[in-house]
Write an enzyme that holds these catalytic residues in place. Sequence first.
Site, PDB file in Angstrom:
ATOM      1  N   ASP A  64      30.877  57.303  41.328  1.00 20.96           N
ATOM      2  CA  ASP A  64      29.979  56.395  40.621  1.00 20.96           C
ATOM      3  C   ASP A  64      28.773  56.044  41.489  1.00 20.96           C
ATOM      4  O   ASP A  64      28.715  56.409  42.664  1.00 20.96           O
ATOM      5  CB  ASP A  64      30.721  55.120  40.159  1.00 20.96           C
ATOM      6  CG  ASP A  64      31.699  54.585  41.199  1.00 20.96           C
ATOM      7  OD1 ASP A  64      31.566  54.934  42.386  1.00 20.96           O
ATOM      8  OD2 ASP A  64      32.605  53.819  40.830  1.00 20.96           O
ATOM      9  N   ASN A 127      40.635  43.988  38.673  1.00 19.68           N
ATOM     10  CA  ASN A 127      40.768  43.908  37.209  1.00 19.68           C
ATOM     11  C   ASN A 127      41.322  45.211  36.626  1.00 19.68           C
ATOM     12  O   ASN A 127      41.330  45.389  35.409  1.00 19.68           O
ATOM     13  CB  ASN A 127      39.425  43.550  36.553  1.00 19.68           C
ATOM     14  CG  ASN A 127      38.377  44.649  36.718  1.00 19.68           C
ATOM     15  OD1 ASN A 127      38.614  45.658  37.374  1.00 19.68           O
ATOM     16  ND2 ASN A 127      37.206  44.455  36.125  1.00 19.68           N
ATOM     17  N   HIS A 129      40.060  48.268  37.146  1.00 21.75           N
ATOM     18  CA  HIS A 129      39.099  49.357  36.901  1.00 21.75           C
ATOM     19  C   HIS A 129      39.353  50.543  37.833  1.00 21.75           C
ATOM     20  O   HIS A 129      39.879  50.381  38.937  1.00 21.75           O
ATOM     21  CB  HIS A 129      37.645  48.875  36.962  1.00 21.75           C
ATOM     22  CG  HIS A 129      37.101  48.545  38.315  1.00 21.75           C
ATOM     23  ND1 HIS A 129      36.152  47.575  38.524  1.00 21.75           N
ATOM     24  CD2 HIS A 129      37.336  49.067  39.559  1.00 21.75           C
ATOM     25  CE1 HIS A 129      35.834  47.528  39.804  1.00 21.75           C
ATOM     26  NE2 HIS A 129      36.538  48.406  40.454  1.00 21.75           N
ATOM     27  N   GLU A 134      35.362  49.730  33.422  1.00 25.41           N
ATOM     28  CA  GLU A 134      35.879  48.367  33.343  1.00 25.41           C
ATOM     29  C   GLU A 134      36.871  48.260  32.182  1.00 25.41           C
ATOM     30  O   GLU A 134      36.957  49.159  31.334  1.00 25.41           O
ATOM     31  CB  GLU A 134      34.713  47.385  33.143  1.00 25.41           C
ATOM     32  CG  GLU A 134      33.639  47.439  34.244  1.00 25.41           C
ATOM     33  CD  GLU A 134      34.082  46.819  35.575  1.00 25.41           C
ATOM     34  OE1 GLU A 134      35.296  46.646  35.813  1.00 25.41           O
ATOM     35  OE2 GLU A 134      33.185  46.510  36.395  1.00 25.41           O
TER      36      GLU A 134
HETATM   37  C1  F6R Z   1      34.047  52.822  44.134  1.00 20.77           C
HETATM   38  C2  F6R Z   1      34.752  52.590  42.881  1.00 20.77           C
HETATM   39  C3  F6R Z   1      35.558  51.376  42.634  1.00 20.77           C
HETATM   40  C4  F6R Z   1      36.384  50.941  43.842  1.00 20.77           C
HETATM   41  C5  F6R Z   1      37.185  49.681  43.524  1.00 20.77           C
HETATM   42  C6  F6R Z   1      37.957  49.194  44.720  1.00 20.77           C
HETATM   43  O1  F6R Z   1      33.409  54.076  44.134  1.00 20.77           O
HETATM   44  O2  F6R Z   1      34.654  53.389  42.010  1.00 20.77           O
HETATM   45  O3  F6R Z   1      36.433  51.600  41.543  1.00 20.77           O
HETATM   46  O4  F6R Z   1      37.266  51.985  44.210  1.00 20.77           O
HETATM   47  O5  F6R Z   1      36.326  48.678  43.097  1.00 20.77           O
HETATM   48  O6  F6R Z   1      37.034  48.831  45.712  1.00 20.77           O
HETATM   49  P1  F6R Z   1      37.503  48.499  47.195  1.00 20.77           P
HETATM   50  O7  F6R Z   1      38.085  49.746  47.745  1.00 20.77           O
HETATM   51  O8  F6R Z   1      36.245  48.099  47.899  1.00 20.77           O
HETATM   52  O9  F6R Z   1      38.499  47.403  47.086  1.00 20.77           O
END
Ligand code: F6R
Length: 245
Positions: A64, A127, A129, A134
């Site tokens: 992303d 959450n 995702h 989301e």
């Molecule tokens: C990042 C992404 C997000 C993260 C998720 C967890 O490229 O796609 O889904 O993997 O928000 O983030 P961290 O690892 O910072 O807790």
Amino acid sequence: MSILTFSSPEAGAAEAARRLSALLDAGELKVLGVATGSSPGPMYGELASRGHPCLSRLTVFALDEYIGLPSGHAESYRSVVTREVAIPFGLDLARVHVPGEGPPEAYELAIGACGGIDLQVLGIGSNGHIGFNEPGSPFDSRTRRVTLAKSTRVANARFFNSPDQVPMHAVTQGIGTILDARRILVLAFGSSKASAVAAALEGPITPDLPASALRTHNDVTWVLDAAAAASLSANTLENIQEASS
Ligand code: F6R
């Protein structure tokens, strides 16, 4: 599906890197999908320090990217992937792809043209995702522009000088895109992930909890530390946990 639990994130990162290295040995990892955020960084570092001869020949697709950050912003995922993956792995930047730099359909075509993603690395949002899909994202969604949930912007404010600087929008591989990967590796560390991990593995399979879609894929490995695994039932751990340290 397998679930590995470790006493620390560092131990989990080391085992995840060992597994990726074994896939490189076997010639089964040529196209790698990379998450950013804090969860996978230590694994990328560990993999780079192993210095596998095939590492620099990987083709990489980011999961992303934020929309609206100035080009070259240190927290754009292009910058993060360059810093944490491309440079340490010794990759030619021509083989590092990030969504949002062309139309979403072109990203899907580029993945297909490289033969598909052999292994997709994921983190999980508190959450539920995956990528920036989301809650409410359809399981057949493809790469597209999305609006970030408030909780995601709050969680990611730690990477910016102020919460207002976190972009409102992003481009993400869809859940359908993620599920097309041949293998998926999910890294989740810390107590803030415990309820999302338990919901993904034990709750209903529903777009309300995007990571629950991973239960429809036949090759997913979860790498957890004890805090992230804390809300899993004994039944889950007994039935699907592999031996781990
Ligand atoms: C990042 C992404 C997000 C993260 C998720 C967890 O490229 O796609 O889904 O993997 O928000 O983030 P961290 O690892 O910072 O807790």
